[in-house]
Design a protein around this motif. Structure first.
Motif, PDB file in Angstrom:
ATOM      1  N   LEU A 136       0.823  -1.217   0.000  1.00  0.00           N
ATOM      2  CA  LEU A 136       0.000   0.000   0.000  1.00  0.00           C
ATOM      3  C   LEU A 136       0.855   1.265   0.000  1.00  0.00           C
ATOM      4  CD1 LEU A 136      -2.513  -1.125   2.778  1.00  0.00           C
ATOM      5  CD2 LEU A 136      -2.891  -1.218   0.310  1.00  0.00           C
ATOM      6  N   GLY A 137       2.138   1.101   0.236  1.00  0.00           N
ATOM      7  CA  GLY A 137       3.029   2.259   0.201  1.00  0.00           C
ATOM      8  C   GLY A 137       3.239   2.896   1.565  1.00  0.00           C
ATOM      9  N   ASN A 138       2.361   2.595   2.537  1.00  0.00           N
ATOM     10  CA  ASN A 138       2.506   3.197   3.859  1.00  0.00           C
ATOM     11  C   ASN A 138       1.604   2.466   4.849  1.00  0.00           C
ATOM     12  OD1 ASN A 138       2.460   4.949   6.151  1.00  0.00           O
ATOM     13  ND2 ASN A 138       3.045   6.646   4.806  1.00  0.00           N
ATOM     14  N   ALA A 139       2.129   2.260   6.063  1.00  0.00           N
ATOM     15  CA  ALA A 139       1.353   1.534   7.074  1.00  0.00           C
ATOM     16  C   ALA A 139       0.077   2.282   7.459  1.00  0.00           C
ATOM     17  CB  ALA A 139       2.209   1.295   8.314  1.00  0.00           C
ATOM     18  N   LYS A 140       0.039   3.599   7.191  1.00  0.00           N
ATOM     19  CA  LYS A 140      -1.137   4.340   7.661  1.00  0.00           C
ATOM     20  C   LYS A 140      -2.405   4.041   6.865  1.00  0.00           C
ATOM     21  CE  LYS A 140       0.081   8.698   5.380  1.00  0.00           C
ATOM     22  NZ  LYS A 140       0.730   9.978   5.551  1.00  0.00           N
ATOM     23  N   TYR A 141      -2.263   3.322   5.738  1.00  0.00           N
ATOM     24  CA  TYR A 141      -3.460   2.948   4.977  1.00  0.00           C
ATOM     25  C   TYR A 141      -4.000   1.578   5.384  1.00  0.00           C
ATOM     26  CZ  TYR A 141      -1.613   6.787   2.203  1.00  0.00           C
ATOM     27  OH  TYR A 141      -1.122   7.985   1.809  1.00  0.00           O
ATOM     28  N   LEU A 142      -3.315   0.933   6.347  1.00  0.00           N
ATOM     29  CA  LEU A 142      -3.701  -0.437   6.708  1.00  0.00           C
ATOM     30  C   LEU A 142      -5.121  -0.525   7.265  1.00  0.00           C
ATOM     31  CD1 LEU A 142      -0.442  -1.892   8.321  1.00  0.00           C
ATOM     32  CD2 LEU A 142      -1.664  -2.859   6.354  1.00  0.00           C
ATOM     33  N   ASN A 143      -5.525   0.480   8.057  1.00  0.00           N
ATOM     34  CA  ASN A 143      -6.845   0.383   8.685  1.00  0.00           C
ATOM     35  C   ASN A 143      -7.969   0.435   7.653  1.00  0.00           C
ATOM     36  OD1 ASN A 143      -5.387   0.278  10.985  1.00  0.00           O
ATOM     37  ND2 ASN A 143      -6.278   2.092  11.956  1.00  0.00           N
ATOM     38  N   VAL A 144      -7.827   1.300   6.657  1.00  0.00           N
ATOM     39  CA  VAL A 144      -8.847   1.355   5.606  1.00  0.00           C
ATOM     40  C   VAL A 144      -8.767   0.101   4.736  1.00  0.00           C
ATOM     41  CG1 VAL A 144      -9.729   2.670   3.643  1.00  0.00           C
ATOM     42  CG2 VAL A 144      -8.925   3.877   5.673  1.00  0.00           C
ATOM     43  N   PHE A 145      -7.568  -0.411   4.557  1.00  0.00           N
ATOM     44  CA  PHE A 145      -7.394  -1.701   3.872  1.00  0.00           C
ATOM     45  C   PHE A 145      -8.216  -2.789   4.585  1.00  0.00           C
ATOM     46  CE2 PHE A 145      -5.057  -5.695   4.461  1.00  0.00           C
ATOM     47  CZ  PHE A 145      -5.032  -6.199   3.171  1.00  0.00           C
ATOM     48  N   LEU A 146      -8.142  -2.795   5.918  1.00  0.00           N
ATOM     49  CA  LEU A 146      -8.896  -3.797   6.692  1.00  0.00           C
ATOM     50  C   LEU A 146     -10.399  -3.631   6.514  1.00  0.00           C
ATOM     51  CD1 LEU A 146      -6.812  -3.809  10.004  1.00  0.00           C
ATOM     52  CD2 LEU A 146      -6.862  -5.600   8.255  1.00  0.00           C
ATOM     53  N   LEU A 147     -10.830  -2.396   6.329  1.00  0.00           N
ATOM     54  CA  LEU A 147     -12.259  -2.175   6.076  1.00  0.00           C
ATOM     55  C   LEU A 147     -12.642  -2.755   4.720  1.00  0.00           C
ATOM     56  CD1 LEU A 147     -12.775   1.466   7.425  1.00  0.00           C
ATOM     57  CD2 LEU A 147     -13.057  -0.717   8.617  1.00  0.00           C
ATOM     58  N   GLY A 148     -11.701  -2.736   3.780  1.00  0.00           N
ATOM     59  CA  GLY A 148     -11.923  -3.405   2.495  1.00  0.00           C
ATOM     60  C   GLY A 148     -12.134  -4.895   2.695  1.00  0.00           C
ATOM     61  N   VAL A 149     -11.309  -5.491   3.564  1.00  0.00           N
ATOM     62  CA  VAL A 149     -11.490  -6.918   3.887  1.00  0.00           C
ATOM     63  C   VAL A 149     -12.873  -7.115   4.509  1.00  0.00           C
ATOM     64  CG1 VAL A 149     -10.548  -8.918   5.105  1.00  0.00           C
ATOM     65  CG2 VAL A 149      -8.992  -7.113   4.309  1.00  0.00           C
ATOM     66  N   LEU A 150     -13.195  -6.242   5.452  1.00  0.00           N
ATOM     67  CA  LEU A 150     -14.502  -6.323   6.135  1.00  0.00           C
ATOM     68  C   LEU A 150     -15.661  -6.267   5.141  1.00  0.00           C
ATOM     69  CD1 LEU A 150     -16.430  -6.047   8.667  1.00  0.00           C
ATOM     70  CD2 LEU A 150     -16.076  -3.580   8.477  1.00  0.00           C
ATOM     71  N   SER A 151     -15.511  -5.443   4.097  1.00  0.00           N
ATOM     72  CA  SER A 151     -16.626  -5.223   3.166  1.00  0.00           C
ATOM     73  C   SER A 151     -17.068  -6.527   2.499  1.00  0.00           C
ATOM     74  CB  SER A 151     -16.252  -4.176   2.121  1.00  0.00           C
ATOM     75  OG  SER A 151     -15.295  -4.698   1.226  1.00  0.00           O
ATOM     76  N   ASN A 152     -16.233  -7.556   2.534  1.00  0.00           N
ATOM     77  CA  ASN A 152     -16.628  -8.857   1.984  1.00  0.00           C
ATOM     78  C   ASN A 152     -17.607  -9.600   2.894  1.00  0.00           C
ATOM     79  OD1 ASN A 152     -14.928  -8.810  -0.362  1.00  0.00           O
ATOM     80  ND2 ASN A 152     -13.190  -9.076   1.034  1.00  0.00           N
ATOM     81  N   TYR A 153     -17.703  -9.162   4.126  1.00  0.00           N
ATOM     82  CA  TYR A 153     -18.520  -9.905   5.099  1.00  0.00           C
ATOM     83  C   TYR A 153     -19.745  -9.138   5.582  1.00  0.00           C
ATOM     84  CZ  TYR A 153     -14.201 -12.512   5.033  1.00  0.00           C
ATOM     85  OH  TYR A 153     -13.113 -13.208   4.602  1.00  0.00           O
ATOM     86  N   VAL A 154     -19.993  -7.972   4.961  1.00  0.00           N
ATOM     87  CA  VAL A 154     -21.154  -7.195   5.366  1.00  0.00           C
ATOM     88  C   VAL A 154     -21.774  -6.566   4.128  1.00  0.00           C
ATOM     89  CG1 VAL A 154     -19.595  -5.282   5.961  1.00  0.00           C
ATOM     90  CG2 VAL A 154     -21.930  -5.223   6.768  1.00  0.00           C
ATOM     91  N   GLU A 155     -23.114  -6.630   4.088  1.00  0.00           N
ATOM     92  CA  GLU A 155     -23.775  -6.124   2.885  1.00  0.00           C
ATOM     93  C   GLU A 155     -24.013  -4.626   2.970  1.00  0.00           C
ATOM     94  OE1 GLU A 155     -27.348  -8.379   1.962  1.00  0.00           O
ATOM     95  OE2 GLU A 155     -26.278 -10.160   2.684  1.00  0.00           O
TER      96      GLU A 155
END
Lengths: 188, 523
Positions: A136-155
């Protein structure tokens, strides 16, 4: 969404649980849902374990999740994942960022926790923070990245996420953050 | 437009809409953000007062002068403000006066978990309790109306879980309604509480209580939902949500006004429902009053007095104990002084020299945690300086010191220092000055030199203060927190002098410093 969705985000003070929980809650509101969120500020948070309960659905009463009822847990720290097992059940979806933050005045970080987590829970996505920080180029984007993962499990519709991210991340960082979100979405 | 607001932001919004003109308070978790939020409105006067007693007295004056006034504090702050509180109940108001007591069940960030509903009863004041952020907004507006209508200060009592939980508020039409309450009017027998006038006013207070009881019966914030007549709940605040969540089909009497109670409404509810439970956090405040009304209810038999409730408590009552995954034993992360806190050096010195340390409220209480474990007592705001005097009287043979932060020193430490000087005590008082009220999230105070809005203000001078109370010149020292050698020699010198001494250790809070620099860089 008649059933209320229960998301628990946990980590250590300063890891950014609040921004992450704000984005999810806003995304749910963008989808026209009722939403509540609960966290505790103050003394207990100094260097301590932090948590954020996020609940959304047609009508939400309690801002606090009942024990055993978490649908998805996002943990920003390996050990913290296990602090909250009473809130989880075997089938809770776990999204674990394997950061290791040594508690103050302790010498050694406990070993073998990821294996323990995987043996106890049926659904675990385990993320290596270094690998994805590079990607991602920087650790500070990790949290929003995790929300991307989350988006697979919530409609929740894609544009609800997009608008929530746009309205809440610091100015000038939307493109990078949204890219991180989309990268997370590919990660199941 | 719908917005996600915390309970504290809900209270601030309600106060703004109600046309509040004056807001005072002393920072204290979980209440702090109410006054902080209101300080952003230019047309409202806001201040961080020196302490809660001062905050309530300034507020009392403002209200008597015709301004709608809000005063905020945490539950233990009401103890400090209790003196003006009880008499303001007799005096009443002109502009509405709303006192926020933010209670902290579970002691998330407090030295005790006292239940301030008892204050409403003791001081004969009406009290409201919100159950979410919209409720907080509505009840704040109503509280101002009730205050003026019944000529009384009014309590609003949110709890931590309401203050710091977020829920959806429809902020459409959030217009500010300016209310003209007139100006101060001379009325000696109402405003000057000499015994003869106070005795007469007590009758007025009792009349007011009777009228407030009638109001409680009819107000729309006490709502009855009759569903299943087999089981019902009487509840308020956050607990209402737990009941609705876990017992969606039960009947519920929700109290938005929690003192005085609507006796007829409660009796009526109980007569319709076969089994009634009272769900309330902390004390059996409702339960005992309802039992006196002759109603057959149960409460604390099933719910704990200690700590917060949760949805699980209600679920357990209804469905029995749920089987849960076992809690894991993992390393604790207790709160600690922040990494890099300049004031950790002092604790090392105090530990090395084996000094009995009376501690105080705020960041520096954390000196009790490993690796220091150097604080021997912590009672309440300002008690480091005074308890140290008592400990010294009890055993003058050992070395004593008091450790206190800058904001706490301003709050109620200075009075204790005067007491020490006047009564010939020989305590070493150490002020750890980090330039800010840090534990509650960086609020200014009389030693930081700025107001709540960041405007320049008077900065109290420690040296002049020491001189003024009678501390000898040689017994006042100011040292840099980053110079442990100087700290050590100062502590040794002052402690050995055997005279009352004031040592100020200066080192800016690392978090505040970072914030300030970020602001400068415009990040």
């Amino acid at each position: 969404m008649d059933k209320v969705f229960n998301l628990l985000i946990v980590g250590v003070g300063g890891q950014g649980t609040i921004l992450a929980s704000n984005i999810v809650t806003q995304a749910a509101m963008n989808a026209g849902l009722d939403a509540k969120k609960s966290e505790i500020h103050g003394m207990s948070q100094r260097g301590g374990a932090v948590f954020s309960h996020v609940r959304f659905g047609k009508k939400v009463y309690s801002p606090v999740i009942a024990k055993g009822n978490v649908d998805v847990l996002i943990s920003l720290e390996e050990m913290e994942t296990l602090r909250w097992t009473e809130f989880l059940n075997k089938d809770s979806q776990l999204i674990v960022l394997n950061n290791r933050i040594l508690p103050a005045n302790t010498a050694e970080y406990p070993q073998g926790l990821t294996d323990k987590i995987k043996s106890q829970f049926n659904n675990v996505v385990s993320i290596d923070p270094e690998e994805y920080s590079k990607k991602l180029g920087n650790a500070k984007y990790l949290n929003v990245f995790l929300l991307g993962v989350l988006s697979n499990y919530v409609e929740l519709p894609e544009d609800c996420w997009k608008n929530a991210i746009e309205s809440l991340v610091p100015q000038g960082t939307f493109d990078k953050n949204y890219e991180a979100f989309l990268t997370g979405k590919e990660c199941k | 437009m719908k917005k996600l607001l915390s309970g504290n932001e809900g209270i601030a919004l309600g106060a703004y809409e109600a046309g509040v003109k004056v807001v005072t308070g002393y920072p204290g978790t979980p209440s702090t953000e109410i006054t902080e939020t209101l300080s952003k409105y230019k047309d409202i006067y806001t201040e961080w007062s020196v302490n809660e007693k001062v905050a309530l007295e300034v507020a009392a004056g403002a209200a008597l002068g015709g301004s709608r006034t809000l005063v905020t504090m945490k539950h233990v702050g009401v103890n400090v403000a209790a003196d003006p509180l009880f008499t303001m109940s007799y005096i009443g108001v002109k502009g509405g006066l709303v006192i926020v007591s933010a209670d902290d069940p579970q002691s998330h960030s407090s030295q005790n978990e006292q239940d301030n509903r008892h204050y409403a009863r003791a001081a004969k004041l009406p009290m409201f309790e919100p159950s979410d952020s919209e409720d907080a907004r509505q009840l704040t507006r109503l509280a101002f109306e009730v205050s003026e209508k019944f000529d009384t200060p009014v309590f609003l009592r949110p709890t931590t879980r309401i203050c710091h939980s977020y829920s959806v508020v429809d902020v459409n039409g959030n217009e500010r309604k300016e209310v003209d309450c007139g100006k101060f009017e001379r009325n000696l027998s109402k405003h000057v509480m000499i015994p003869a006038y106070a005795r007469a006013r007590h009758f007025d207070v009792e009349d007011r209580m009777a009228k407030l009881k009638e109001f409680a019966e009819t107000t729309s914030v006490n709502t009855t939902e009759i569903n299943d007549t087999e089981i019902g709940f009487i509840t308020s605040g956050i607990s209402y949500n737990y009941v609705k969540e876990m017992a969606p089909n039960a009947s519920v009497l929700k109290l938005g006004m929690i003192y005085p109670l609507p006796e007829n409404k409660i009796k009526d509810f109980c007569s319709k429902i076969k089994k009634v439970y009272v769900v309330e956090e902390l004390e059996p405040f409702f339960e005992e009053q309802i039992k006196v009304m002759g109603c057959d209810v149960e409460g604390k038999k099933f719910f704990p007095i200690t700590g917060e409730l949760s949805p699980d408590n209600v679920a357990e009552l209804l469905y029995g104990k749920k089987e849960l995954l076992p809690a894991e034993k993992i390393l604790a992360r207790p709160p600690a002084l922040c990494p890099g806190c300049p004031h950790s050096f002092v604790y090392n010195v105090l530990k090395k020299h084996n000094i009995l340390v009376s501690g105080d409220i705020g960041c520096y209480t954390l000196g009790v945690m490993p690796p220091f474990q150097v604080i021997d007592t912590c009672i309440d705001m300002g008690a480091s300086i005074t308890a140290a005097q008592g400990l010294e009287i009890a055993d003058p043979s050992i070395k004593h010191a008091a450790v206190i932060g800058d904001s706490t020193f301003a709050h109620s430490g200075i009075t204790g220092l005067i007491n020490a000087a006047y009564n010939k005590r020989n305590t070493l008082v150490i002020v750890l000055d980090n330039s800010i009220t840090a534990m509650t999230g960086m609020q200014h105070n009389p030693f930081s030199g700025e107001t709540i809005r960041g405007e320049q203000a008077v900065q109290v001078n420690y040296q002049y203060l020491a001189k003024a109370v009678g501390i000898e010149d040689d017994n006042f020292m100011e040292v840099n927190a980053y110079k442990p050698d100087e700290i050590e020699s100062a502590i040794v010198k002052l402690s050995d002098s055997g005279k009352l001494s004031l040592l100020v250790v200066k080192g800016i809070c690392v978090i505040y410093n970072r914030k300030k620099n970020k602001k400068k860089e415009g990040v």
